[in-house]
Design a protein around this motif. Sequence first.
Motif, mmCIF file in Angstrom:
data_model
loop_
_atom_site.group_PDB
_atom_site.id
_atom_site.type_symbol
_atom_site.label_atom_id
_atom_site.label_comp_id
_atom_site.label_asym_id
_atom_site.label_seq_id
_atom_site.Cartn_x
_atom_site.Cartn_y
_atom_site.Cartn_z
ATOM 1 N N THR A 1 74.003 65.441 111.754
ATOM 2 C CA THR A 1 75.408 64.642 111.525
ATOM 3 C C THR A 1 74.975 64.068 110.224
ATOM 4 O O THR A 1 76.320 64.164 109.350
ATOM 5 C CB THR A 1 75.785 63.588 112.707
ATOM 6 O OG1 THR A 1 75.859 64.387 114.013
ATOM 7 C CG2 THR A 1 77.033 62.994 112.381
ATOM 8 N N ALA A 2 74.152 63.286 109.894
ATOM 9 C CA ALA A 2 73.881 62.640 108.636
ATOM 10 C C ALA A 2 74.056 63.846 107.771
ATOM 11 O O ALA A 2 74.440 63.591 106.406
ATOM 12 C CB ALA A 2 72.734 61.937 108.711
ATOM 13 N N THR A 3 73.155 64.914 107.845
ATOM 14 C CA THR A 3 73.283 65.825 106.677
ATOM 15 C C THR A 3 74.469 66.365 106.301
ATOM 16 O O THR A 3 74.747 66.658 105.214
ATOM 17 C CB THR A 3 72.107 67.025 107.088
ATOM 18 O OG1 THR A 3 71.157 66.591 107.988
ATOM 19 C CG2 THR A 3 71.888 68.165 106.209
ATOM 20 N N GLU A 4 75.368 66.495 107.265
ATOM 21 C CA GLU A 4 76.510 67.147 106.960
ATOM 22 C C GLU A 4 77.534 66.036 106.419
ATOM 23 O O GLU A 4 78.252 66.333 105.327
ATOM 24 C CB GLU A 4 77.233 67.408 108.379
ATOM 25 C CG GLU A 4 76.741 68.806 109.172
ATOM 26 C CD GLU A 4 77.359 68.725 110.469
ATOM 27 O OE1 GLU A 4 78.320 67.886 110.790
ATOM 28 O OE2 GLU A 4 77.157 69.776 111.364
ATOM 29 N N ALA A 5 77.352 64.948 106.809
ATOM 30 C CA ALA A 5 77.998 63.891 105.940
ATOM 31 C C ALA A 5 77.730 63.735 104.409
ATOM 32 O O ALA A 5 78.309 63.636 103.486
ATOM 33 C CB ALA A 5 77.797 62.464 106.718
ATOM 34 N N VAL A 6 76.301 63.866 104.155
ATOM 35 C CA VAL A 6 75.696 63.893 102.698
ATOM 36 C C VAL A 6 76.262 65.113 101.966
ATOM 37 O O VAL A 6 76.804 64.786 100.781
ATOM 38 C CB VAL A 6 74.456 63.651 102.683
ATOM 39 C CG1 VAL A 6 73.934 63.557 101.206
ATOM 40 C CG2 VAL A 6 73.984 62.359 103.361
ATOM 41 N N GLN A 7 76.142 66.219 102.557
ATOM 42 C CA GLN A 7 76.436 67.551 101.855
ATOM 43 C C GLN A 7 78.091 67.611 101.503
ATOM 44 O O GLN A 7 78.473 68.178 100.575
ATOM 45 C CB GLN A 7 76.023 68.644 102.683
ATOM 46 C CG GLN A 7 74.432 68.673 102.766
ATOM 47 C CD GLN A 7 73.872 70.046 103.262
ATOM 48 O OE1 GLN A 7 74.681 70.705 103.961
ATOM 49 N NE2 GLN A 7 72.684 70.318 103.182
ATOM 50 N N SER A 8 78.956 66.732 102.449
ATOM 51 C CA SER A 8 80.106 66.789 102.319
ATOM 52 C C SER A 8 80.579 66.222 100.951
ATOM 53 O O SER A 8 81.853 66.417 100.360
ATOM 54 C CB SER A 8 81.088 66.167 103.429
ATOM 55 O OG SER A 8 80.792 64.928 103.424
ATOM 56 N N ILE A 9 79.762 65.296 100.592
ATOM 57 C CA ILE A 9 79.932 64.533 99.463
ATOM 58 C C ILE A 9 79.300 65.128 98.053
ATOM 59 O O ILE A 9 79.915 65.211 96.967
ATOM 60 C CB ILE A 9 79.952 63.009 99.355
ATOM 61 C CG1 ILE A 9 80.826 62.714 100.619
ATOM 62 C CG2 ILE A 9 80.118 62.223 98.377
ATOM 63 C CD1 ILE A 9 82.236 62.662 100.512
ATOM 64 N N ALA A 10 77.772 65.259 98.351
ATOM 65 C CA ALA A 10 77.039 65.563 97.374
ATOM 66 C C ALA A 10 76.196 66.645 97.986
ATOM 67 O O ALA A 10 74.932 66.421 98.237
ATOM 68 C CB ALA A 10 76.180 64.397 96.935
ATOM 69 N N GLU B 1 80.314 55.883 92.803
ATOM 70 C CA GLU B 1 81.296 56.404 93.477
ATOM 71 C C GLU B 1 80.958 57.266 94.678
ATOM 72 O O GLU B 1 81.451 56.989 95.660
ATOM 73 C CB GLU B 1 82.256 57.040 92.629
ATOM 74 C CG GLU B 1 83.423 57.826 93.085
ATOM 75 C CD GLU B 1 84.234 58.581 92.251
ATOM 76 O OE1 GLU B 1 85.265 59.203 92.630
ATOM 77 O OE2 GLU B 1 83.851 58.714 91.072
ATOM 78 N N ASP B 2 79.887 57.890 94.573
ATOM 79 C CA ASP B 2 79.315 58.910 95.446
ATOM 80 C C ASP B 2 78.752 57.961 96.408
ATOM 81 O O ASP B 2 78.706 58.585 97.704
ATOM 82 C CB ASP B 2 78.552 59.976 95.007
ATOM 83 C CG ASP B 2 79.275 61.150 94.104
ATOM 84 O OD1 ASP B 2 80.356 61.229 94.532
ATOM 85 O OD2 ASP B 2 78.562 61.901 93.584
ATOM 86 N N LEU C 1 79.531 55.236 97.564
ATOM 87 C CA LEU C 1 80.559 54.566 98.301
ATOM 88 C C LEU C 1 81.317 55.920 99.412
ATOM 89 O O LEU C 1 81.506 55.596 100.659
ATOM 90 C CB LEU C 1 81.751 53.843 97.718
ATOM 91 C CG LEU C 1 81.148 52.532 96.961
ATOM 92 C CD1 LEU C 1 82.509 52.142 96.003
ATOM 93 C CD2 LEU C 1 80.894 51.679 97.880
ATOM 94 N N LEU C 2 81.375 56.747 98.881
ATOM 95 C CA LEU C 2 82.051 58.013 99.616
ATOM 96 C C LEU C 2 81.103 58.336 100.757
ATOM 97 O O LEU C 2 81.393 58.983 102.097
ATOM 98 C CB LEU C 2 82.397 59.019 98.601
ATOM 99 C CG LEU C 2 83.498 58.866 97.711
ATOM 100 C CD1 LEU C 2 83.452 59.976 96.498
ATOM 101 C CD2 LEU C 2 84.884 58.622 98.450
ATOM 102 N N VAL C 3 79.699 58.305 100.248
ATOM 103 C CA VAL C 3 78.728 58.811 101.504
ATOM 104 C C VAL C 3 78.520 57.888 102.646
ATOM 105 O O VAL C 3 78.718 58.225 103.657
ATOM 106 C CB VAL C 3 77.315 58.986 100.872
ATOM 107 C CG1 VAL C 3 76.530 59.231 101.855
ATOM 108 C CG2 VAL C 3 77.161 60.345 100.051
ATOM 109 N N ALA C 4 78.841 56.640 102.133
ATOM 110 C CA ALA C 4 78.752 55.545 103.189
ATOM 111 C C ALA C 4 79.857 55.709 104.219
ATOM 112 O O ALA C 4 79.949 55.587 105.380
ATOM 113 C CB ALA C 4 78.707 54.185 102.771
ATOM 114 N N GLN C 5 81.277 56.000 103.546
ATOM 115 C CA GLN C 5 82.218 56.249 104.354
ATOM 116 C C GLN C 5 82.174 57.564 105.147
ATOM 117 O O GLN C 5 82.830 57.424 106.399
ATOM 118 C CB GLN C 5 83.498 56.450 103.537
ATOM 119 C CG GLN C 5 84.998 56.427 104.241
ATOM 120 C CD GLN C 5 85.035 55.268 104.983
ATOM 121 O OE1 GLN C 5 85.120 53.817 104.626
ATOM 122 N NE2 GLN C 5 85.254 55.389 106.375
ATOM 123 N N ALA C 6 81.478 58.540 104.576
ATOM 124 C CA ALA C 6 81.327 59.794 105.442
ATOM 125 C C ALA C 6 80.296 59.774 106.641
ATOM 126 O O ALA C 6 80.817 60.177 107.533
ATOM 127 C CB ALA C 6 80.986 60.986 104.566
#
Length: 329
Positions: free
Chosen positions: A71-80, A105-106, A108-113
């Motif tokens: 789940t964490a891998t998917e969240a990170v890869q969705s942003i970076a 910026e990334d 904050l986006l990864v934290a939200q993802a």
Amino acid sequence: MASMNEFGNNLYSGKTSFPFVAKRRLWFVIAIALVVASALVPLLRPVQFSIEFTGGSQFTVLAPESIEQSTATEAVQSIAPDAATKIVIVNNTDVRVQTDQLSQEDTLLVAQALADKYQVETDEVTASFIGPAWGENVTRQSLWGLSIFLALTFLILALYFRTWKMSAAAIVGLLDVLVITVGVYALAGFEISPAAVIGFLTILAYSLYDTTVVFDKIRENTTEDGENSSRTFGESVNLAVNQTLIRSINTSIVAALPVGAILFIGAFWLGAETLTDISLSIFVGILVATYSTLFVAAPLYSLLREKEPAIVERDKRVLELRERAKADV
């Protein structure tokens, strides 16, 4: 208990003796093999450095209902999508995610993802950033600390024992401990963190203490008897190591037991990973330090001194007197 006391008395008197000096070639071959094997470990399994050394971004998801790492891998890869990701489960409750350095910026986006994927509130995800300059500074300070420690060790031992050869043997023993401990650390797949570096310096101090006690007994045996000694220099060194053997073993056991409890019960069983870095390095280092003092440092000191003219002359005289005594019998 009586038999153990008798065994200790026999070691001290010389009735029972382990050939630490006589078989030093064997011990040196084993020591070299261990050092080479430890040095080759990073080639097969690269040493992992913590984020404090490498720099990067770190996120911690606090107590999500699911701790699935994918789940964490998917969240990170969705942003970076190109970011290298390392995921660790902390205390079986939290998810720690480390990535390459991300922009603000990334980040904050990864934290939200991560919050969205794990279905937690945004404030349940903490984010921190460690820049490359800070990591380089930590590395530099660690190397400086190690260098200063070894330099002061050499100087203080040379002044205390009044011979650089004891310092040289002690330093070789310390380096032996350090290389093998780091090799075991890499083989176990643990990260080298600032806590691990503190652990390395701690076990070097322990090794130095153990070596100093043994060397002090060696100095006593090789100087107090003087010209009247019935032993060769190597035999006096070997007797000193045997006389301090029980003390070295007991000290190592007493020191290793609580550290082992922290490592195996606290870190591995209860999942207190904050204790793993320092406890593993100290536990392995204590065991290796005892071995190094007995099988490397003391025999090496004997080797360095035995070719001195005065010692050669005295050893020759001792052996001649021994042969005459046998002939008279």
